[in-house]
Enzyme design. Structure first.
Site, short mmCIF file in Angstrom:
data_model
loop_
_atom_site.label_atom_id
_atom_site.label_comp_id
_atom_site.label_asym_id
_atom_site.label_seq_id
_atom_site.Cartn_x
_atom_site.Cartn_y
_atom_site.Cartn_z
CB THR A 197 9.47 22.10 24.75
OG1 THR A 197 9.19 20.72 24.97
CG2 THR A 197 8.19 22.81 24.36
NE ARG A 198 12.65 16.03 20.36
CZ ARG A 198 13.21 15.15 21.17
NH1 ARG A 198 14.18 15.50 21.99
NH2 ARG A 198 12.83 13.90 21.17
CG HIS A 202 4.09 15.92 31.08
ND1 HIS A 202 2.86 15.62 30.55
CD2 HIS A 202 5.01 15.26 30.33
CE1 HIS A 202 3.02 14.80 29.53
NE2 HIS A 202 4.31 14.56 29.36
CG HIS A 205 8.13 20.08 31.02
ND1 HIS A 205 7.35 18.97 30.83
CD2 HIS A 205 9.39 19.69 30.73
CE1 HIS A 205 8.09 17.97 30.44
NE2 HIS A 205 9.34 18.36 30.38
NE ARG A 291 20.71 14.25 33.39
CZ ARG A 291 20.82 13.25 32.54
NH1 ARG A 291 20.06 13.22 31.46
NH2 ARG A 291 21.69 12.29 32.77
CG HIS A 293 19.18 22.36 25.02
ND1 HIS A 293 18.17 23.08 25.62
CD2 HIS A 293 19.19 22.74 23.72
CE1 HIS A 293 17.61 23.88 24.72
NE2 HIS A 293 18.21 23.68 23.56
CB ILE A 476 9.65 -12.86 -1.85
CG1 ILE A 476 8.81 -13.94 -2.53
CG2 ILE A 476 11.05 -13.38 -1.52
CD1 ILE A 476 9.38 -14.45 -3.84
CB ALA A 477 9.90 -8.46 1.47
S1 PPS Z 1 9.06 -9.57 -4.22
O1 PPS Z 1 10.46 -9.97 -4.39
O2 PPS Z 1 8.72 -9.46 -2.81
O3 PPS Z 1 8.71 -8.37 -4.97
O4 PPS Z 1 8.20 -10.79 -4.81
P1 PPS Z 1 6.60 -10.96 -4.69
O5 PPS Z 1 5.91 -9.68 -5.07
O6 PPS Z 1 6.27 -11.51 -3.35
O7 PPS Z 1 6.23 -11.98 -5.81
C1 PPS Z 1 6.56 -13.26 -5.64
C2 PPS Z 1 5.59 -14.16 -6.40
O8 PPS Z 1 5.83 -14.01 -7.78
C3 PPS Z 1 6.07 -15.30 -8.39
N1 PPS Z 1 7.37 -15.17 -9.11
C4 PPS Z 1 8.60 -15.04 -8.58
N2 PPS Z 1 9.07 -15.03 -7.31
C5 PPS Z 1 10.40 -14.85 -7.12
N3 PPS Z 1 11.30 -14.67 -8.10
C6 PPS Z 1 10.89 -14.68 -9.40
N4 PPS Z 1 11.75 -14.48 -10.38
C7 PPS Z 1 9.49 -14.85 -9.66
N5 PPS Z 1 8.76 -14.88 -10.80
C8 PPS Z 1 7.48 -15.07 -10.44
C9 PPS Z 1 5.99 -16.33 -7.29
O9 PPS Z 1 4.77 -16.97 -7.48
C10 PPS Z 1 5.90 -15.55 -5.99
O10 PPS Z 1 4.81 -15.91 -5.16
P2 PPS Z 1 4.96 -16.69 -3.77
O11 PPS Z 1 3.61 -16.59 -3.14
O12 PPS Z 1 6.02 -16.00 -2.96
O13 PPS Z 1 5.32 -18.07 -4.14
#
Ligand code: PPS
Length: 570
Positions: A197-198, A202, A205, A291, A293, A476-477
Site C-alpha cells: 500500500t501507499r 482504513h 483494508h 482494482r 493496482h 511579474i513572473a
Molecule cells: S521578474 O520577472 O518576476 O523576475 O521581475 P520582478 O522581480 O517582479 O521585478 C520587477 C521589478 O523590477 C523593475 N524592473 C523591471 N521589470 C521588468 N523588466 C525589466 N527589464 C525591469 N527592470 C527593472 C520594475 O520596477 C518591476 O517592479 P514592478 O513592481 O513589477 O513594477
C-alpha cells in the site's frame, strides 16, 4: 506452494561485502569517478543490494534493458518487468570508459556501492515510455520523471555493496529480504500473504487483508511503500503511525509490519508483476492485487491509463512462473444492517451499502468534517488530522503575477492588511522589488535570471506555507512554466492561489508610475516586460483581476472572499 523456496530466478542476491573489505573499498574508491545518487536511484540501489530485486545484480545493461522493455525478460529468460537504470548527465558519462569502476554515493557523500561499467548508452526515452508504461503522456508520473528528471545517458553494470543506507526513522520496521525471511522462519510462518500500500489503511483494508489471510490459512505481512510514491500522497511518517494503530486491530501474532523503500513507477500491470517478484524475494507466498493496482490516475484526456483489472490479468498470465499466488482484491463495502464489511459482489440489492471514496475522504479531512467510525478507526483519523489539518489551519500562498505597474503591489499590500486584521496566522509579503533588493540583488532580467528569482520566491513561499503561515508574492513572473513549478512546490505544502493582475499594457504604460516604460521605449532599459520581453498570460488562474475602474481595496476584498470560499480563512 510451500514457503521458503528459492526466490525468483534462483538464489537471493546479497551484494554487500564484509566490513573489512568495505573499509578497503572506501580507500580505493577515493580515486574513482563518483556519482551522487538521486533519490530514485538511492531507493533502487538499496533494493538491488539487499536482494529485494533478485535476480538483478546491478543497474540494467543495455541488453538487459532492451529485453525488459521488449518482453519483460532478462537475457536469462527470467521475468523482469521494470527498467532499473542508472541515469546520469552527459558530462559525467563523457568522462567514463567501459570496464572502469565508479563510486556511487548518497547525498552526504557516503560510499554506498561501486559499479563496474559494462555499458554506456543514450536511451530513446519516448520508446522506453511507450514500452514500459504504454504511453508517452507526461501526466503519467513515471513518464514525467523520465522526460523531466532522468539524466540523458544510462550506465549499466554489476554492483558491489559497501554500506547499507542509514535511516533515522522507524529503524525497527525496516528489513532486508534475508531478515524478513528469518523472521518468518523464526515465527514458523509457512504461508504469508503480502499487502502492498501507499495509502493510509482504513477499516475496509483491514477487513480485506484479514480475509485474505484467513481464506488462505496464511499469516499477513503489511508492507507499505515508504520510498517514493505518487506525488501528492500522504507522507510516510504519518502513514506509518497510522499503520501502527491499525496493527493493534489484528489478532495477536498473526500479522507483521515492514516498510519497503521502493521507488514506485505507478506502472499498473507491469508494476503488479514487479511487486510480486519483490514479495517473493521477501519470502511471501501470496500477494494481494486490487482494482487498478499501482494505477497512475487519469491521462491528459481524463481517461484511465490502464483498465481496472489489467494488473490482475497480467499477473494471472505469469502466476505459475512467478511462483507466488495472487489474491485478487475484492472491493469491500460496509453493510449497515450487518455492521460488517462485505465484498461488493456478495451484497444483495435490498442491503444498505455504505462507502466513502478516496476523494470524499480527502474532502472531509480538508474541511474538518465528520469521518465515521465504520469507515476508519478514530486513532487513524486523529493521526491524519494532526498532519493534515483542515484548510483554515493550513498555510497558503497567494501568488500575484502581472505586468510592471499593473497594481500587484498595491493589491498585495491591501490584502496583507486585511489578513493581519483577520488574525490567526503570520503573513509575509514577498513583493517583487523587496525580493530583488534582499534575495536576488545579483540578478538581472534575462529569462534565466527571472526564473531563478521566481524559484527563490517559490522556495521561500513553500517554507512559509509548510509552517502554517501565509505568503503573499507579487513579482511579474512572466513565464508560465516557472509559475507552474512554483505551484507544484507550494501545493505539496498547503494552498496555492494564482492571481493574474490583468491590467492591459496600455494602461500600465500610461500610468508609468516609476517612469520605467518611457525608459524602456527609449531603449534605456533593456528586456522590459511587455515592451521588449515577453509576458505569458496565465491560462487558468484562481482569479483574474483587471484594475481598470476597480479600487485596490475592492480587488483585495475579492481575493479575501475567494480565500473564504475555498476554506482557507473563516
Ligand atoms: S521578474 O520577472 O518576476 O523576475 O521581475 P520582478 O522581480 O517582479 O521585478 C520587477 C521589478 O523590477 C523593475 N524592473 C523591471 N521589470 C521588468 N523588466 C525589466 N527589464 C525591469 N527592470 C527593472 C520594475 O520596477 C518591476 O517592479 P514592478 O513592481 O513589477 O513594477
Amino acid at each position: 506452494m510451500g514457503a521458503f523456496k528459492e526466490p525468483h530466478g534462483g538464489e537471493l542476491k546479497q551484494l554487500y561485502v564484509s566490513e573489512a573489505a568495505a573499509e578497503e573499498m572506501k580507500l580505493s574508491a577515493r580515486d574513482f569517478n563518483s556519482w551522487d545518487l538521486t533519490d530514485r536511484q538511492a531507493c533502487d540501489i538499496e533494493l538491488i543490494l539487499n536482494g529485494a530485486f533478485s535476480p538483478l545484480e546491478g543497474f540494467l545493461t543495455r541488453e538487459e534493458y532492451d529485453g525488459v522493455l521488449k518482453d519483460m525478460r532478462l537475457p536469462s529468460g527470467i521475468l523482469w518487468p521494470i527498467p532499473i537504470t542508472l541515469d546520469v548527465s552527459e558530462e559525467f558519462a563523457g568522462a567514463l570508459e567501459q570496464g572502469e569502476s565508479i563510486a556511487l554515493r548518497d547525498r552526504e557523500g557516503v560510499l554506498i556501492a561501486t559499479l563496474e561499467v559494462a555499458d554506456i548508452w543514450t536511451p530513446d526515452k519516448a520508446a522506453e515510455a511507450r514500452q514500459a508504461f504504454g504511453t508517452e503522456d507526461p501526466t503519467h508520473p513515471a513518464v514525467h520523471y523520465l522526460i523531466e528528471h532522468a539524466g540523458p545517458v544510462y550506465i549499466g553494470g554489476r554492483l558491489t555493496g559497501v554500506e547499507p543506507p542509514t535511516y533515522y526513522d522507524f529503524k525497527l520496521l525496516r528489513d532486508s529480504p534475508a531478515e524478513l525471511r528469518g523472521r518468518f522462519r523464526k515465527l514458523g510462518w509457512r504461508k504469508v500473504v503480502a499487502f502492498q500500500t501507499r495509502n493510509p489503511m482504513h477499516r475496509a483494508h483491514q477487513e480485506l487483508t484479514f480475509r485474505a489471510a484467513r481464506d488462505n490459512e496464511a499469516n499477513l505481512l503489511i508492507q507499505p511503500v515508504v520510498g517514493m510514491t505518487k506525488p501528492g500522497d500522504i507522507d510516510h511518517y504519518t502513514r506509518v503511525r497510522c499503520y501502527e494503530h491499525i496493527l493493534e486491530q489484528y489478532p495477536e501474532q498473526t500479522t507483521t509490519l515492514s516498510l519497503l523503500n521502493l521507488a514506485m513507477r505507478m506502472a499498473g500491470p507491469r508494476e503488479a508483476v514487479w511487486h510480486a517478484i519483490i514479495r517473493k524475494n521477501y519470502g511471501c507466498t501470496h500477494f494481494i492485487v486490487g482494482r487498478d493496482h499501482a494505477g497512475p490516475g487519469m491521462d491528459s484526456n481524463g481517461e484511465p491509463f490502464y483498465g481496472p483489472y489489467d494488473a490482475q490479468e497480467l499477473f494471472r498470465t505469469h502466476e505459475q512462473e512467478l511462483d507466488i499466488s495472487m489474491v485478487p482484491f475484492r472491493h469491500m463495502v460496509y453493510v449497515e444492517d450487518k455492521a460488517q464489511y462485505v465484498p461488493i459482489d456478495e451484497t444483495t440489492p435490498d442491503q444498505k451499502v455504505l462507502d466513502i471514496s478516496g476523494t470524499e475522504f480527502r474532502r472531509r479531512l480538508q474541511e474538518g468534517l465528520d469521518i465515521p467510525e465504520w469507515f476508519s478507526y478514530s486513532k487513524v483519523v486523529e493521526e491524519l488530522r494532526k498532519s493534515y489539518p483542515p484548510r483554515h489551519r493550513q498555510g497558503f500562498t497567494v501568488f500575484f503575477t502581472g505586468l510592471s505597474g499593473s497594481g500587484k503591489s498595491t493589491i498585495a499590500n491591501a490584502l496583507l492588511i486585511k489578513l493581519l486584521e483577520n488574525g490567526g496566522r503570520s503573513v509575509t509579503l514577498l513583493d517583487g522589488d523587496i525580493v530583488r533588493k534582499n534575495l536576488s540583488s545579483e540578478l538581472g532580467f534575462s529569462r534565466e535570471h527571472r526564473n531563478l528569482n521566481i524559484l527563490r520566491i517559490g522556495y521561500v513561499a513553500s517554507e512559509i506555507t509548510k509552517s502554517g503561515g501565509i505568503a503573499i508574492c507579487a513579482p511579474i513572473a512572466p513565464y508560465a512554466a516557472t509559475r507552474q513549478r512554483v505551484r507544484e512546490i507550494v501545493e505539496a505544502r498547503g494552498g496555492f492561489l494564482e492571481i493574474h493582475v490583468a491590467t492591459p499594457l496600455e494602461v500600465c504604460e500610461e500610468r508609468d508610475r516609476k517612469g520605467l516604460y518611457a525608459k524602456a521605449r527609449a531603449g534605456i532599459i533593456k528586456e522590459f516586460t511587455g515592451i521588449s520581453d515577453p509576458y505569458e498570460e496565465p491560462e487558468s488562474p484562481e482569479l483574474r483581476i483587471d484594475t481598470v475602474g476597480l479600487h485596490p481595496e475592492l480587488a483585495a476584498h475579492r481575493i479575501f472572499v475567494k480565500l473564504e470560499s475555498l476554506g482557507f480563512i473563516r
